[in-house]
Design a protein around this motif. Structure first.
Motif, PDB file in Angstrom:
ATOM      1  N   LEU A  79      -1.640  -6.403   9.671  1.00  0.00           N
ATOM      2  CA  LEU A  79      -0.277  -6.236  10.191  1.00  0.00           C
ATOM      3  C   LEU A  79       0.622  -7.383   9.717  1.00  0.00           C
ATOM      4  N   ARG A  80       0.106  -8.591   9.808  1.00  0.00           N
ATOM      5  CA  ARG A  80       0.882  -9.752   9.355  1.00  0.00           C
ATOM      6  C   ARG A  80       1.255  -9.612   7.880  1.00  0.00           C
ATOM      7  N   LEU A  81       0.282  -9.225   7.059  1.00  0.00           N
ATOM      8  CA  LEU A  81       0.541  -9.085   5.618  1.00  0.00           C
ATOM      9  C   LEU A  81       1.575  -7.996   5.338  1.00  0.00           C
ATOM     10  N   LEU A  82       1.474  -6.872   6.062  1.00  0.00           N
ATOM     11  CA  LEU A  82       2.440  -5.784   5.861  1.00  0.00           C
ATOM     12  C   LEU A  82       3.855  -6.233   6.199  1.00  0.00           C
ATOM     13  N   ILE A  83       3.983  -6.950   7.314  1.00  0.00           N
ATOM     14  CA  ILE A  83       5.317  -7.404   7.738  1.00  0.00           C
ATOM     15  C   ILE A  83       5.884  -8.418   6.749  1.00  0.00           C
ATOM     16  N   ILE A  84       5.044  -9.349   6.316  1.00  0.00           N
ATOM     17  CA  ILE A  84       5.508 -10.389   5.387  1.00  0.00           C
ATOM     18  C   ILE A  84       5.847  -9.796   4.019  1.00  0.00           C
ATOM     19  N   CYS A  85       5.043  -8.819   3.579  1.00  0.00           N
ATOM     20  CA  CYS A  85       5.228  -8.250   2.231  1.00  0.00           C
ATOM     21  C   CYS A  85       6.227  -7.095   2.200  1.00  0.00           C
ATOM     22  N   LEU A  86       6.737  -6.677   3.345  1.00  0.00           N
ATOM     23  CA  LEU A  86       7.646  -5.524   3.374  1.00  0.00           C
ATOM     24  C   LEU A  86       8.820  -5.657   2.385  1.00  0.00           C
ATOM     25  N   PRO A  87       9.446  -6.846   2.261  1.00  0.00           N
ATOM     26  CA  PRO A  87      10.570  -6.962   1.310  1.00  0.00           C
ATOM     27  C   PRO A  87      10.187  -6.633  -0.133  1.00  0.00           C
ATOM     28  N   LYS A  88       8.888  -6.765  -0.469  1.00  0.00           N
ATOM     29  CA  LYS A  88       8.455  -6.525  -1.852  1.00  0.00           C
ATOM     30  C   LYS A  88       8.165  -5.051  -2.127  1.00  0.00           C
ATOM     31  N   LEU A  89       8.110  -4.224  -1.065  1.00  0.00           N
ATOM     32  CA  LEU A  89       7.768  -2.814  -1.236  1.00  0.00           C
ATOM     33  C   LEU A  89       9.019  -1.990  -1.532  1.00  0.00           C
ATOM     34  N   ASN A  90       8.818  -0.811  -2.137  1.00  0.00           N
ATOM     35  CA  ASN A  90       9.970   0.064  -2.398  1.00  0.00           C
ATOM     36  C   ASN A  90      10.371   0.787  -1.112  1.00  0.00           C
ATOM     37  N   LEU A  91      11.493   1.475  -1.157  1.00  0.00           N
ATOM     38  CA  LEU A  91      12.075   2.075   0.046  1.00  0.00           C
ATOM     39  C   LEU A  91      11.129   3.065   0.717  1.00  0.00           C
ATOM     40  N   GLU A  92      10.504   3.958  -0.059  1.00  0.00           N
ATOM     41  CA  GLU A  92       9.610   4.958   0.524  1.00  0.00           C
ATOM     42  C   GLU A  92       8.416   4.302   1.199  1.00  0.00           C
ATOM     43  N   ALA A  93       7.868   3.278   0.534  1.00  0.00           N
ATOM     44  CA  ALA A  93       6.718   2.567   1.111  1.00  0.00           C
ATOM     45  C   ALA A  93       7.119   1.874   2.414  1.00  0.00           C
TER      46      ALA A  93
END
Length: 335
Positions: A79-93
């Motif tokens: 969960l921590r990694l997903l939240i931190i890395c969210l800015p690097k993901l594309n819109l659909e992801a």
């Protein structure tokens, strides 16, 4: 022979582990071509996670698979990694991540909401989600995750008691309508979901909270802000859990002045919502003398206003409340 070399289907735990490994490598960076490749793989994995939790057009989610996925997800810091890395993901992801995180807040493993246990030990993640409202690209994704996390009482208490709480008065009035509406939805969730926690917060922080609420929201120059604020105020004060807060609110002349101004708004919806709060001042059997004085001084104006005061549809309860308010104001004696 071909069947001997078929790859084994991924288990829900495998999906989470692969997602976690990929998030770590994404966080570490790399060449652009490698990065694009990882991004495609990441989007695919997140879609698969979503499918386990939500099912698809052909099949419903399987409880055992959901439990396995949830256990692995919170076993380490996915969960921590997903939240931190969210800015690097594309819109659909990002949209898929928001849905995955939302679903995980409700998943039980051996009758426990393990997301709640995890968040209680990682409350700093809420700081990241709350700061999301300052970023136009991330606000709606972080906002929807935050609202789902607020389902847990420990999270709601943390946010209510944090320094972030005062920022909502500004977030609600951001020029971006979608973000302002999302912040308003989160604010409402914070102040209505967990009754005992909300009552405790409002009692402890009464002066500071309502000073901001009155001046920044109820007296805002923005029509939508005023409309949402008066509706929410009614929901808060009419909730039984907040009876002590309501009693305090209806004894202050400045609050009555604001409500009487809202009763004069051209907007019928604001007038109606303001009436539902105004009637609490009138119904109070222990009105302070200055409240009585204001009502008596403005008696003729109020009675004229209520003579033509109607909802769009005839509502028996509204008409009954109005009749009681009119009767009470008409028979008030100056103190």
């Amino acid at each position: 022979m071909k069947s001997l070399f078929k790859s084994k289907p991924k288990t829900p735990a495998d999906l989470v582990r692969q997602t976690r490994d990929l998030l770590v490598s994404l966080d570490l960076g790399g060449t652009e071509s490698k990065r694009d490749e990882k991004m495609m793989e990441m989007s695919k994995l997140i879609r698969e996670l979503k499918q386990v939790l939500y099912g698809n057009s052909e099949s419903e989610p399987v409880a055992e698979a959901c439990a396995q996925l949830t256990s692995e997800f919170f076993r380490e810091n996915t969960l921590r990694l997903l939240i931190i890395c969210l800015p690097k993901l594309n819109l659909e992801a990002r949209k898929d991540v928001s849905q995955v995180v939302a679903n995980l807040q409700r998943q039980q493993v051996q009758s426990r909401l393990i997301a709640c246990d995890y968040l209680e030990k990682n409350l700093d993640l809420l700081d990241i989600l709350l700061h999301g409202y300052e970023n136009t690209d991330l606000a709606l994704h972080y906002g929807s995750m935050l609202r789902e996390c607020i389902r847990h009482q420990c999270v709601a208490r943390y946010v209510l008691e944090s320094e972030h709480m005062k920022n909502f008065f500004d977030f609600i009035q951001l020029p971006n309508f979608d973000i302002a509406s999302d912040a308003a939805a989160t604010f409402k969730e914070l102040l209505t979901r967990h009754k005992s926690t909300v009552a405790e917060f409002l009692t402890k922080n009464y002066d500071r909270f309502f000073a901001e609420y009155n001046t920044k929201l109820l007296e805002s120059s923005n029509y939508i802000t005023r409309r949402q604020a008066i509706k929410l105020l009614g929901d808060i004060l009419l909730d039984r859990s907040n009876s002590a807060v309501m009693t305090r609110y209806v004894c202050l002349r400045d609050n009555l002045r604001i409500l009487m101004n809202l009763l004069r708004e051209p907007s019928k919806s604001i007038q109606i919502e303001a009436f539902h709060v105004f009637k609490l001042f009138v119904a109070n059997q222990n009105k302070p003398p200055d409240i009585v004085d204001i009502l008596v001084t403005n008696r003729s104006k109020l009675l004229r206003l209520f003579a033509d005061f109607k909802t769009e549809k005839e509502e028996e309860q509204f008409e009954a409340d109005k009749a009681l308010v009119v009767k009470e104001i008409a028979t008030l004696d100056p103190r």
